[in-house]
Design an enzyme around this catalytic site. Sequence first.
Site, PDB file in Angstrom:
ATOM      1  N   TYR A   4     -12.396  11.703  -5.133  1.00  0.00           N
ATOM      2  CA  TYR A   4     -11.534  11.338  -6.273  1.00  0.00           C
ATOM      3  C   TYR A   4     -11.021  12.595  -6.976  1.00  0.00           C
ATOM      4  O   TYR A   4      -9.819  12.758  -7.186  1.00  0.00           O
ATOM      5  CB  TYR A   4     -12.343  10.475  -7.234  1.00  0.00           C
ATOM      6  CG  TYR A   4     -11.562   9.918  -8.408  1.00  0.00           C
ATOM      7  CD1 TYR A   4     -10.493   9.043  -8.204  1.00  0.00           C
ATOM      8  CD2 TYR A   4     -11.922  10.230  -9.712  1.00  0.00           C
ATOM      9  CE1 TYR A   4      -9.804   8.508  -9.287  1.00  0.00           C
ATOM     10  CE2 TYR A   4     -11.239   9.691 -10.799  1.00  0.00           C
ATOM     11  CZ  TYR A   4     -10.177   8.834 -10.573  1.00  0.00           C
ATOM     12  OH  TYR A   4      -9.497   8.303 -11.647  1.00  0.00           O
ATOM     13  N   GLY A  15       8.411  11.023  -3.548  1.00  0.00           N
ATOM     14  CA  GLY A  15       9.598  10.896  -2.688  1.00  0.00           C
ATOM     15  C   GLY A  15      10.529   9.820  -3.228  1.00  0.00           C
ATOM     16  O   GLY A  15      11.750   9.989  -3.270  1.00  0.00           O
ATOM     17  N   ALA A  46      -0.846   9.392 -13.019  1.00  0.00           N
ATOM     18  CA  ALA A  46      -2.096   9.118 -13.734  1.00  0.00           C
ATOM     19  C   ALA A  46      -3.179   9.989 -13.109  1.00  0.00           C
ATOM     20  O   ALA A  46      -3.760   9.650 -12.089  1.00  0.00           O
ATOM     21  CB  ALA A  46      -2.460   7.642 -13.603  1.00  0.00           C
ATOM     22  N   ASP A 105       0.871  -1.175   0.000  1.00  0.00           N
ATOM     23  CA  ASP A 105       0.000   0.000   0.000  1.00  0.00           C
ATOM     24  C   ASP A 105       0.908   1.226   0.000  1.00  0.00           C
ATOM     25  O   ASP A 105       1.615   1.479   0.977  1.00  0.00           O
ATOM     26  CB  ASP A 105      -0.876  -0.032   1.260  1.00  0.00           C
ATOM     27  CG  ASP A 105      -1.936   1.050   1.226  1.00  0.00           C
ATOM     28  OD1 ASP A 105      -1.663   2.131   0.654  1.00  0.00           O
ATOM     29  OD2 ASP A 105      -3.025   0.821   1.777  1.00  0.00           O
ATOM     30  N   THR A 164     -11.650   5.154 -20.408  1.00  0.00           N
ATOM     31  CA  THR A 164     -10.894   4.139 -21.138  1.00  0.00           C
ATOM     32  C   THR A 164     -11.524   2.777 -20.890  1.00  0.00           C
ATOM     33  O   THR A 164     -12.051   2.533 -19.807  1.00  0.00           O
ATOM     34  CB  THR A 164      -9.425   4.162 -20.652  1.00  0.00           C
ATOM     35  OG1 THR A 164      -8.887   5.469 -20.913  1.00  0.00           O
ATOM     36  CG2 THR A 164      -8.565   3.134 -21.354  1.00  0.00           C
ATOM     37  N   LYS A 189      -7.095  13.884  -6.958  1.00  0.00           N
ATOM     38  CA  LYS A 189      -6.291  13.953  -8.190  1.00  0.00           C
ATOM     39  C   LYS A 189      -5.823  15.390  -8.451  1.00  0.00           C
ATOM     40  O   LYS A 189      -4.722  15.597  -8.980  1.00  0.00           O
ATOM     41  CB  LYS A 189      -7.094  13.426  -9.373  1.00  0.00           C
ATOM     42  CG  LYS A 189      -7.329  11.925  -9.337  1.00  0.00           C
ATOM     43  CD  LYS A 189      -6.046  11.122  -9.540  1.00  0.00           C
ATOM     44  CE  LYS A 189      -6.349   9.639  -9.743  1.00  0.00           C
ATOM     45  NZ  LYS A 189      -5.131   8.827  -9.933  1.00  0.00           N
ATOM     46  N   LYS A 212      -6.499   9.333   0.299  1.00  0.00           N
ATOM     47  CA  LYS A 212      -5.127   9.072   0.757  1.00  0.00           C
ATOM     48  C   LYS A 212      -4.199   8.720  -0.396  1.00  0.00           C
ATOM     49  O   LYS A 212      -3.065   9.189  -0.473  1.00  0.00           O
ATOM     50  CB  LYS A 212      -5.123   7.903   1.751  1.00  0.00           C
ATOM     51  CG  LYS A 212      -5.389   8.316   3.169  1.00  0.00           C
ATOM     52  CD  LYS A 212      -5.072   7.135   4.068  1.00  0.00           C
ATOM     53  CE  LYS A 212      -5.569   7.400   5.470  1.00  0.00           C
ATOM     54  NZ  LYS A 212      -5.662   6.156   6.239  1.00  0.00           N
TER      55      LYS A 212
END
Length: 317
Positions: free
Chosen positions: A152, A109, A121, A63, A182, A156, A98
């Site tokens: 979301y 990082g 993305a 994760d 897509t 982003k 998150k």
Amino acid sequence: MGATSVKERAVVSGGAGFIGSHLCEALLARGLSVLALDNFITGSRDNLAHLRGNPDLEFRQADVNHGVFIGGDVRYVLHFASPASPPQYDSNPIHTLKVGTVGTMNMLGLARAKKATFLLASTSEVYGDPLIHPQPESYWGNVNPIGPRGCYDEAKRCAEAYAMAYHRTHQVDTRIIRIFNTHGPRMQVSDGRAVPNFMAQAIRGEPITVYGDGSQTRSLCYVSDLVRGVLAVLDRGDEFPVNLGNPEEVTMLELAETIVLLAGSKSEIVHKELPIDDPKQRRPDITHARKLLGWEPEVRLEDGLGRTLEYFRSVLR
Ligand code: UDP
């Protein structure tokens, strides 16, 4: 010099996801070695099963929100991890926030530590329910931060801000792609999006659920075109966002009718309630991608839908 050269390595988060798995395949085909990371919230081992045994692919269940610690050199860091369909991020809103924020920071990082090129993305959702049509990269969007899609869209948007900040502050070589709708093999049958829903319903002879009156539009890109675009951005892009999608726009009612026809199905179309904040129209302006990368989609809508339908037939059998 010995004959064996050490391959450059790419790290792909969300590597067992729909687009992530196609990307891993394309990177391997380019002669890179790939480390795919996934926590299986929405990805699946099956998506990489056909690559099992390939010595250049390593998979790690991880994760990225908990930090990304990797030994050795890394040439590319590609951050594709995130729930991406509206029902998926609606049922995992905190995780979605998150992975777009903390997850992006951790992947940046890693890229900084390894002096790697980083690719984010991002999504057409940064434009929200757009008031400008088609959407160029210069459009700032129309997003509801507190609606069901906010987790979301805002994650982003924050991820894009992170990429720019790492580029400006630490000179990380960064890329941002904004992926429009897509489709293709390895989409989850049950992810709740229009293409898998309509195809599964058409194949099973169930009613096709068009939300609202079906006049809302989307522009659907076949996954092979999209992945070709991702690699072009990696090679020839700069730090600024690039729309990747197919500008061929259809209403959801037209999409439902096309899929019924392609499937030779007897399913009837039924209308259900339109989800909150569902964008009314979406089509990428890909002028920038054409000029910068010489990229544009090649697979026509019906051809792509035909291929995706074949896949759904094979998994629903
Ligand atoms: N949609 C629909 N029926 C479904 C699933 C989705 O009519 O069974 C509509 C949805 O309301 C939206 C469009 O199809 O207007 C595309 O939805 P999708 O979930 O594929 O992706 P989005 O572009 O909204 O993220």
